[in-house]
Scaffold this motif. Structure first.
Motif, PDB file in Angstrom:
ATOM      1  N   GLY A  54       0.801  -1.222   0.000  1.00 61.03           N
ATOM      2  CA  GLY A  54       0.000   0.000   0.000  1.00 61.03           C
ATOM      3  C   GLY A  54       0.832   1.270   0.000  1.00 61.03           C
ATOM      4  O   GLY A  54       0.286   2.364  -0.068  1.00 61.03           O
ATOM      5  N   ALA A  55       2.140   1.112   0.029  1.00 56.66           N
ATOM      6  CA  ALA A  55       3.013   2.280   0.121  1.00 56.66           C
ATOM      7  C   ALA A  55       3.126   3.030  -1.197  1.00 56.66           C
ATOM      8  O   ALA A  55       3.423   4.228  -1.213  1.00 56.66           O
ATOM      9  CB  ALA A  55       4.395   1.860   0.584  1.00 56.66           C
ATOM     10  N   SER A  56       2.897   2.312  -2.297  1.00 60.60           N
ATOM     11  CA  SER A  56       3.033   2.934  -3.614  1.00 60.60           C
ATOM     12  C   SER A  56       1.727   2.834  -4.381  1.00 60.60           C
ATOM     13  O   SER A  56       1.088   1.785  -4.393  1.00 60.60           O
ATOM     14  CB  SER A  56       4.145   2.249  -4.410  1.00 60.60           C
ATOM     15  OG  SER A  56       5.390   2.376  -3.762  1.00 60.60           O
ATOM     16  N   THR A  57       1.364   3.940  -5.002  1.00 58.21           N
ATOM     17  CA  THR A  57       0.182   3.975  -5.854  1.00 58.21           C
ATOM     18  C   THR A  57       0.553   4.598  -7.192  1.00 58.21           C
ATOM     19  O   THR A  57       1.472   5.425  -7.277  1.00 58.21           O
ATOM     20  CB  THR A  57      -0.966   4.768  -5.212  1.00 58.21           C
ATOM     21  OG1 THR A  57      -0.506   6.087  -4.902  1.00 58.21           O
ATOM     22  CG2 THR A  57      -1.452   4.086  -3.937  1.00 58.21           C
ATOM     23  N   TYR A  58      -0.173   4.199  -8.216  1.00 56.41           N
ATOM     24  CA  TYR A  58       0.114   4.655  -9.567  1.00 56.41           C
ATOM     25  C   TYR A  58      -1.216   4.951 -10.264  1.00 56.41           C
ATOM     26  O   TYR A  58      -2.205   4.251 -10.043  1.00 56.41           O
ATOM     27  CB  TYR A  58       0.861   3.574 -10.351  1.00 56.41           C
ATOM     28  CG  TYR A  58       2.042   3.000  -9.618  1.00 56.41           C
ATOM     29  CD1 TYR A  58       1.899   1.857  -8.830  1.00 56.41           C
ATOM     30  CD2 TYR A  58       3.292   3.590  -9.683  1.00 56.41           C
ATOM     31  CE1 TYR A  58       2.966   1.327  -8.130  1.00 56.41           C
ATOM     32  CE2 TYR A  58       4.377   3.061  -8.992  1.00 56.41           C
ATOM     33  CZ  TYR A  58       4.207   1.938  -8.222  1.00 56.41           C
ATOM     34  OH  TYR A  58       5.270   1.422  -7.540  1.00 56.41           O
ATOM     35  N   TYR A  59      -1.206   5.962 -11.125  1.00 61.04           N
ATOM     36  CA  TYR A  59      -2.432   6.375 -11.792  1.00 61.04           C
ATOM     37  C   TYR A  59      -2.174   6.694 -13.255  1.00 61.04           C
ATOM     38  O   TYR A  59      -1.106   7.201 -13.622  1.00 61.04           O
ATOM     39  CB  TYR A  59      -3.013   7.612 -11.116  1.00 61.04           C
ATOM     40  CG  TYR A  59      -3.395   7.391  -9.671  1.00 61.04           C
ATOM     41  CD1 TYR A  59      -2.513   7.684  -8.645  1.00 61.04           C
ATOM     42  CD2 TYR A  59      -4.646   6.872  -9.343  1.00 61.04           C
ATOM     43  CE1 TYR A  59      -2.861   7.467  -7.317  1.00 61.04           C
ATOM     44  CE2 TYR A  59      -4.994   6.645  -8.019  1.00 61.04           C
ATOM     45  CZ  TYR A  59      -4.091   6.949  -7.021  1.00 61.04           C
ATOM     46  OH  TYR A  59      -4.436   6.727  -5.704  1.00 61.04           O
TER      47      TYR A  59
END
Length: 124
Positions: A54-59
């Protein structure tokens, strides 16, 4: 792993929806998760992804600043909060699970498990 997406519906432009993707299995917390969408007559496209921690998100650029992906491992669920919806967001949204944490999070081939999809329709 089985994935069940829900939360789609009909909303006016500017409105919000929250999609949920419930996963079966005890290893959910080890999987990176992604959301993809497919509009009629178009190819499936990447929307958002979140790492196993959950530490990294991408969009995708088209949703950055409007959509937020999150996960709740205690509930084996990943969410997609969609705000400021536009008619061009209309599509079937599907969630997917990646057991390997591929760096190619935007590629469909990185995901081994897929949910059935939920329809999102944004009216102008």
């Amino acid at each position: 792993v089985q994935l069940q997406a829900s939360g789609g519906g009909l909303v006016q432009a500017g409105g919000s929806l929250r999609l949920s993707c419930a996963a079966s299995g005890r290893t959910f917390s080890r999987y990176a998760m992604g959301w993809f969408r497919q509009a009629p007559g178009k190819e499936r496209e990447f929307v958002a992804a979140i790492s196993w921690s959950g530490a990294s998100t991408y969009y995708a650029d088209s949703v950055k600043g409007r959509f937020t992906i999150s996960r709740d491992d205690a509930k084996n669920t990943v969410y997609l909060q969609m705000n400021s919806l536009k008619p061009e967001d209309t599509a079937v949204y599907s969630c997917a699970a990646d057991p390997w944490g591929s760096s190619l999070y935007q590629e469909t081939r990185s995901y081994d498990y897929w949910g059935q999809g939920t329809q999102v329709t944004v009216s102008s």
